[in-house]
Design an enzyme around this catalytic site. Structure first.
Site, PDB file in Angstrom:
ATOM      1  N   LYS A   1       0.838  -1.315  -0.044  1.00 32.92           N
ATOM      2  CA  LYS A   1       0.112  -0.080   0.181  1.00 32.92           C
ATOM      3  C   LYS A   1       0.894   1.200  -0.010  1.00 32.92           C
ATOM      4  O   LYS A   1       1.422   1.663   1.041  1.00 32.92           O
ATOM      5  CB  LYS A   1      -1.008   0.190   1.325  1.00 32.92           C
TER       6      LYS A   1
ATOM      7  N   GLY B   1      -4.912   2.835  -1.390  1.00 33.42           N
ATOM      8  CA  GLY B   1      -5.616   3.280  -0.368  1.00 33.42           C
ATOM      9  C   GLY B   1      -5.114   4.099   0.851  1.00 33.42           C
ATOM     10  O   GLY B   1      -4.021   4.523   0.858  1.00 33.42           O
ATOM     11  N   ASP B   2      -6.160   4.459   1.686  1.00 34.68           N
ATOM     12  CA  ASP B   2      -5.654   5.297   2.754  1.00 34.68           C
ATOM     13  C   ASP B   2      -5.298   4.362   3.911  1.00 34.68           C
ATOM     14  O   ASP B   2      -5.693   3.235   4.135  1.00 34.68           O
ATOM     15  CB  ASP B   2      -6.411   6.470   3.166  1.00 34.68           C
ATOM     16  N   GLY B   3      -4.938   5.076   5.186  1.00 32.64           N
ATOM     17  CA  GLY B   3      -4.299   4.511   6.316  1.00 32.64           C
ATOM     18  C   GLY B   3      -5.773   3.722   7.005  1.00 32.64           C
ATOM     19  O   GLY B   3      -5.695   2.537   7.234  1.00 32.64           O
ATOM     20  N   PRO B   4      -6.749   4.447   7.163  1.00 33.29           N
ATOM     21  CA  PRO B   4      -7.895   4.114   7.965  1.00 33.29           C
ATOM     22  C   PRO B   4      -8.464   3.021   7.067  1.00 33.29           C
ATOM     23  O   PRO B   4      -9.241   2.046   7.619  1.00 33.29           O
ATOM     24  CB  PRO B   4      -8.828   5.241   8.146  1.00 33.29           C
ATOM     25  N   GLY B   5      -8.512   3.016   5.732  1.00 39.11           N
ATOM     26  CA  GLY B   5      -9.107   1.965   5.072  1.00 39.11           C
ATOM     27  C   GLY B   5      -8.346   0.534   4.705  1.00 39.11           C
ATOM     28  O   GLY B   5      -8.491  -0.350   5.461  1.00 39.11           O
ATOM     29  N   VAL B   6      -7.493   1.005   3.961  1.00 35.01           N
ATOM     30  CA  VAL B   6      -6.551  -0.437   3.497  1.00 35.01           C
ATOM     31  C   VAL B   6      -5.485  -0.725   4.559  1.00 35.01           C
ATOM     32  O   VAL B   6      -5.042  -1.739   4.926  1.00 35.01           O
ATOM     33  CB  VAL B   6      -6.042   0.050   2.011  1.00 35.01           C
ATOM     34  N   GLY B   7      -4.894   0.314   5.065  1.00 32.65           N
ATOM     35  CA  GLY B   7      -3.949   0.269   5.840  1.00 32.65           C
ATOM     36  C   GLY B   7      -4.096  -0.734   7.182  1.00 32.65           C
ATOM     37  O   GLY B   7      -3.522  -1.360   7.778  1.00 32.65           O
TER      38      GLY B   7
ATOM     39  N   GLU C   1       9.713   1.844  10.711  1.00 28.70           N
ATOM     40  CA  GLU C   1      10.745   3.017  10.628  1.00 28.70           C
ATOM     41  C   GLU C   1      10.016   4.202  10.817  1.00 28.70           C
ATOM     42  O   GLU C   1       8.974   4.512   9.842  1.00 28.70           O
ATOM     43  CB  GLU C   1      11.497   2.738   9.178  1.00 28.70           C
TER      44      GLU C   1
ATOM     45  N   CYS D   1      12.818  11.873   7.302  1.00 30.87           N
ATOM     46  CA  CYS D   1      12.632  11.706   8.684  1.00 30.87           C
ATOM     47  C   CYS D   1      14.115  11.439   9.530  1.00 30.87           C
ATOM     48  O   CYS D   1      13.946  11.906  10.577  1.00 30.87           O
ATOM     49  CB  CYS D   1      12.193  10.229   8.755  1.00 30.87           C
TER      50      CYS D   1
ATOM     51  N   GLU E   1       8.504  16.842  15.106  1.00 29.22           N
ATOM     52  CA  GLU E   1       9.061  16.677  14.090  1.00 29.22           C
ATOM     53  C   GLU E   1       8.256  17.490  12.749  1.00 29.22           C
ATOM     54  O   GLU E   1       6.965  17.440  12.569  1.00 29.22           O
ATOM     55  CB  GLU E   1       8.831  15.208  13.253  1.00 29.22           C
TER      56      GLU E   1
END
Length: 474
Positions: free
Chosen positions: A172, A203-209, A247, A281, A381
């Site tokens: 993803k 997809g996005d984090g709340p959906g696919v992630g 990471e 990062c 950050e």
């Protein structure tokens, strides 16, 4: 407008279960350049089914076969680098030269280092006292979640060792910068990657992630992104007790001692902080300066920031481009506002866009002086071209300030004394320490202490992240 609505599952480009259009915005123009579709848990299920089926055979393939696959991927990628340059420029605003010289070649670095590690790896060996056989085997089906700031770098850093280990996977990529990932899927397909071994679901984090993290059919999650999101991945993965490699964020210290070559060290410090528009990062965003050279270092840093060119990604040159999105631009402005409110002194830059760049998510290269390590700009950050300069007294004081952070991804030392450099490096709580402008090779482990994550990527260390260790006794 580029249309990229399909996902790559089981060796084919397939339509999403439920179409959910998402624009990909060019950060330089604030206009859509492509349309993808966001996936759902149903798409993840399809990809996991394909990956589990493929693992039954791919997990048993000979090393030579997997090495040959990596070699084909490298050759095809090398023939499509100009396409990758353009994809990264459009999706995340990397200037042409930076994309061509830094972003795109990163994939070759990871692929070749992984290939070397694969050929050298010892897969079976006797136990130290004899009587047992120790055997490395692939973890299984892996979920890979990658960020937008170094898109193809992080994709290759995960896909290459997963393939080398004999794992199958679902990728993803960031929905903000998916074009490089879709191109990479085309390259793997052209290289003859077996069906189901590599799958891509946008997809996005709340959906696919979240669906990937919680999926009982996924044996490992490898995630690169914010510490907040990494915490969510870990929480979602906990009920299935899958391996999680992370990471995450950083607020890396850069210790500048009085015996360093001051002008060279300050120039390096500013350029390293602002590189990639500050969106790295491991960027050295806290410059710790010895008291005796503090005023001069601040003046030099301010001048270097003022001389930092900001321009459009379409131009070819040594300039920085926009940050990736309106959301990111707004967050950086809020961070700068907090720095001013807390009493940090602006030595360069500040709020708003650079002159002449009214369209696009451009940020003024900013240097804060007289920062204490408890200020917001020293703790958070920021992920933009913003440098915080902090004075210190003794060597022990510098080490204390450097380690006083929840993060531990990287640290930097500028000194004319090799003995001091080694002494200080051993005391810094960070996964990587860079001395006097040194940069690592592709086979040097990369990863963090504390809230910067766990596990290590790159070369043999990345390969080992995707391996299980079995003891066969008797």
């Amino acid at each position: 407008m580029i249309e990229k609505r399909e996902f790559y599952i089981d060796g084919r480009w397939v339509d999403p279960s439920v179409p959910d259009a998402c624009d990909v915005i060019n950060p330089a123009t604030e206009q859509p350049v492509a349309v993808i579709s966001l996936g759902s848990a149903a798409d993840v299920d399809k990809a996991v089914t394909a990956a589990r089926r493929a693992f039954k055979t791919f997990g048993e393939t000979p090393v030579d076969e997997r090495a040959a696959l990596l070699e084909r991927i490298i050759k095809i990628y090398q023939g499509r680098t100009s396409e990758m340059d353009e994809a990264i420029r459009l999706e995340m605003g990397a200037p042409r030269r930076f994309a061509r010289e830094q972003q795109t070649p990163a994939a070759i670095g990871h692929l070749t280092a992984t290939l070397d590690a694969l050929k050298a790896h010892v897969w079976e060996r006797p136990s130290p006292r004899g009587g047992s056989l120790l055997r490395h085997e692939p973890v299984g089906v892996c979920g890979l979640v990658t960020p937008w700031n170094w898109p193809i770098n992080q994709i290759a850093a995960k896909v290459a060792p997963a393939l080398a280990a004999g794992c199958t996977m679902i990728l993803k990529p960031s929905e903000i910068a998916p074009l490089s990932a879709l191109l990479f899927a085309e390259i793997l397909d052209e290289a003859g990657c077996p069906p189901g071994v590599f799958n891509l679901v946008n997809g996005d984090g709340p959906g696919v992630g979240a669906a990937m993290s919680a999926h009982p059919g996924i044996d490992m999650m490898s995630f690169t992104g914010s510490t907040r999101a990494g915490t969510s991945v870990t929480r979602n993965a906990a009920p299935t007790v899958k391996r999680v490699a992370l990471e995450l964020g950083g607020k890396s210290p850069n210790i500048l001692f009085a015996d360093a070559d001051l002008e060279t060290a300050v120039r390096f410090s500013v350029e390293s902080c602002f590189s990639n528009s500050g969106q790295s990062c491991d960027a050295p965003t806290r410059l710790l300066v010895e008291h005796s050279i503090y005023d001069k270092a601040v003046a030099l840093a301010g001048r270097a920031a003022d001389e930092t060119l900001v321009d459009t990604p379409e131009k070819d040159g040594d300039h920085i481009g926009p940050v990736v999105s309106q959301l990111q631009y707004d967050r950086i402005q809020t961070h700068i506002e907090k720095g001013i409110a807390e009493g940090a002194r602006l030595a360069a830059g500040g709020l708003g866009r650079p002159n002449g760049l009214e369209t696009g998510f451009y940020v003024r290269p900013t240097v804060f002086a007289d920062v204490t390590n408890q200020m917001h700009v020293a703790r958070e950050e920021i992920f933009g071209p913003v440098l915080a300069v902090i004075p210190f007294g003794s060597e022990d004081d510098a080490i204390r300030i450097a380690n006083d952070t929840p993060y531990g991804l990287a640290a930097y030392i500028q000194t004319g004394s090799p003995e001091r450099a080694k002494r200080v490096a051993r005391k810094l709580r960070a996964g990587s320490v860079y001395i006097n402008g040194a940069s690592p090779d592709w086979d040097v482990p990369f990863g963090g202490y504390k809230q910067s994550g766990n596990g290590r990527e790159y070369g043999e260390f990345g390969l080992e992240d995707f391996l299980e260790l079995k003891a066969i006794t008797g």
